[in-house]
Design a protein around this motif. Structure first.
Motif, PDB file in Angstrom:
ATOM      1  N   ALA A 104       0.851  -1.198   0.000  1.00  0.00           N
ATOM      2  CA  ALA A 104       0.000   0.000   0.000  1.00  0.00           C
ATOM      3  C   ALA A 104       0.882   1.241   0.000  1.00  0.00           C
ATOM      4  CB  ALA A 104      -0.912   0.000   1.213  1.00  0.00           C
ATOM      5  N   TYR A 114      -4.135  10.076  -2.693  1.00  0.00           N
ATOM      6  CA  TYR A 114      -4.783   8.825  -3.074  1.00  0.00           C
ATOM      7  C   TYR A 114      -3.866   7.631  -2.783  1.00  0.00           C
ATOM      8  CZ  TYR A 114      -1.804   9.036  -7.264  1.00  0.00           C
ATOM      9  OH  TYR A 114      -0.731   9.094  -8.106  1.00  0.00           O
ATOM     10  N   PHE A 115      -4.478   6.465  -2.684  1.00  0.00           N
ATOM     11  CA  PHE A 115      -3.746   5.218  -2.475  1.00  0.00           C
ATOM     12  C   PHE A 115      -3.915   4.309  -3.679  1.00  0.00           C
ATOM     13  CE2 PHE A 115      -3.961   6.601   1.905  1.00  0.00           C
ATOM     14  CZ  PHE A 115      -2.760   6.157   2.435  1.00  0.00           C
ATOM     15  N   ASN A 116      -2.982   3.396  -3.824  1.00  0.00           N
ATOM     16  CA  ASN A 116      -3.077   2.399  -4.895  1.00  0.00           C
ATOM     17  C   ASN A 116      -3.951   1.223  -4.477  1.00  0.00           C
ATOM     18  OD1 ASN A 116      -1.099   1.634  -2.973  1.00  0.00           O
ATOM     19  ND2 ASN A 116      -0.156   0.217  -4.426  1.00  0.00           N
ATOM     20  N   LEU A 117      -3.957   0.873  -3.168  1.00  0.00           N
ATOM     21  CA  LEU A 117      -4.760  -0.242  -2.679  1.00  0.00           C
ATOM     22  C   LEU A 117      -4.945  -0.117  -1.167  1.00  0.00           C
ATOM     23  CD1 LEU A 117      -2.646  -2.386  -1.110  1.00  0.00           C
ATOM     24  CD2 LEU A 117      -1.981  -2.874  -3.458  1.00  0.00           C
ATOM     25  N   TYR A 118      -5.849  -0.937  -0.624  1.00  0.00           N
ATOM     26  CA  TYR A 118      -6.138  -0.938   0.815  1.00  0.00           C
ATOM     27  C   TYR A 118      -5.731  -2.282   1.394  1.00  0.00           C
ATOM     28  CZ  TYR A 118      -8.706   0.025   5.160  1.00  0.00           C
ATOM     29  OH  TYR A 118      -9.038   0.267   6.475  1.00  0.00           O
ATOM     30  N   ARG A 136      -9.503   8.645   2.452  1.00  0.00           N
ATOM     31  CA  ARG A 136      -8.635   8.731   1.285  1.00  0.00           C
ATOM     32  C   ARG A 136      -9.308   8.145   0.055  1.00  0.00           C
ATOM     33  NH1 ARG A 136      -5.857  12.488   3.409  1.00  0.00           N
ATOM     34  NH2 ARG A 136      -4.159  11.934   4.797  1.00  0.00           N
ATOM     35  N   PHE A 138      -8.855   6.233  -3.810  1.00  0.00           N
ATOM     36  CA  PHE A 138      -8.013   5.226  -4.456  1.00  0.00           C
ATOM     37  C   PHE A 138      -8.019   5.534  -5.941  1.00  0.00           C
ATOM     38  CE2 PHE A 138      -9.327   3.471  -0.481  1.00  0.00           C
ATOM     39  CZ  PHE A 138      -8.187   2.825  -0.012  1.00  0.00           C
ATOM     40  N   ASP A 139      -6.824   5.511  -6.550  1.00  0.00           N
ATOM     41  CA  ASP A 139      -6.735   5.973  -7.935  1.00  0.00           C
ATOM     42  C   ASP A 139      -5.620   5.245  -8.673  1.00  0.00           C
ATOM     43  OD1 ASP A 139      -7.213   7.560 -10.203  1.00  0.00           O
ATOM     44  OD2 ASP A 139      -7.503   9.364  -8.989  1.00  0.00           O
TER      45      ASP A 139
END
Length: 263
Positions: A104, A114-118, A136, A138-139
């Motif tokens: 993450a 933004y985050f790539n994954l959770y 946040r 996700f993008d």
């Protein structure tokens, strides 16, 4: 001793990790310092848009803000005093590396995070920060190619972070909590931000004080004459501090200010 400027980290310094609030003794101290004409600054790894809770509570109490661990500094009117962002080639190389991995990572732009994954590590941080932890998005990480990215939050432990740093050759890692590391430019950091801010206001380092608790505060404490580590600070910071005060939950900020006769 004449103190003209004091820099404060937020998490673990002003805000308690236990209560997720600023102790009343600290709030009173900040107002007293302001009344004395001392310039107060925030120096945080957080982005500007995560400081709304401070502005809502204190208004224009703080003269300026050092955000993204020194990469974006501005005064209370929004005037930019210093700006630096991450190398785009590094970011493209890094995002290609993590593409198929359960790593993450938070990507901080000037007005978007933004985050790539959770994953579980991200969930643990949200629990730690409590109400001060914003939601946040996700993008798609391909945004790094055409948007300025000021900082990364990579959710790896200290041993694991060594595996990704070769993919970010123009960057360095600074850490304030065990869940993730902040990635900033090699020549960046809170210390760099403080030097830029002090120069702008014509204040000498011998007239400045700083409070911190995390590994990302080492350069900040070294950049001023009086570097104060909170009692709850990590050992690396305590080793270089000029003074170790009490924990944030035991009125550590007010205690140190009284010890130095600033209050």
């Amino acid at each position: 001793m004449m103190i003209k400027a004091i820099f404060f980290d937020i998490d673990g310094t002003l805000v308690s990790f236990k209560t997720h609030k600023i102790p009343e003794s600290t709030i009173q101290a900040l107002h007293t310092l302001k009344a004395k004409g001392i310039k107060l600054f925030i120096a945080t790894g957080r982005p500007p848009y995560d400081l709304k809770f401070l502005i809502d509570e204190f208004g224009d109490l703080f003269t300026g803000y050092i955000t993204f661990n020194g990469q974006y500094c501005y005064d209370s009117t929004g005037k930019i005093l210093h700006e630096e962002y991450l190398n785009r080639e590094d970011l493209i190389q890094f995002t290609n590396y993590i593409k198929d991995k359960d790593i993450a990572c938070g990507f901080m732009e000037i007005d978007y995070f933004y985050f790539n994954l959770y994953n579980d590590r991200l969930a643990k941080l949200k629990e730690t920060l409590g109400d001060t932890a914003p939601d946040r998005a996700f993008d798609d990480v391909s945004r790094v190619s055409n948007h300025k990215t000021y900082q990364l939050n990579i959710f790896l432990n200290e041993d694991e972070e060594q595996e990704v740093l070769p993919y970010l050759p123009n960057c360095k890692a600074v850490r304030w909590c065990p869940y993730f590391t902040d990635i900033i430019p090699k020549d960046g950091g809170k210390g760099t931000g403080i030097k830029k801010v002090l120069a702008y206001y014509g204040i000498d380092i011998n007239e400045a004080m700083a409070f911190g608790d995390g590994g990302n505060d080492v350069e900040m404490l070294e950049a001023v004459k009086y570097g104060i580590a909170m009692g709850n600070a990590n050992e690396n910071l305590k080793q270089i501090a000029d003074f170790i005060t009490l924990d944030v939950d035991n009125d550590g900020v007010a205690y140190a200010l009284k010890q130095y006769n600033v209050l």
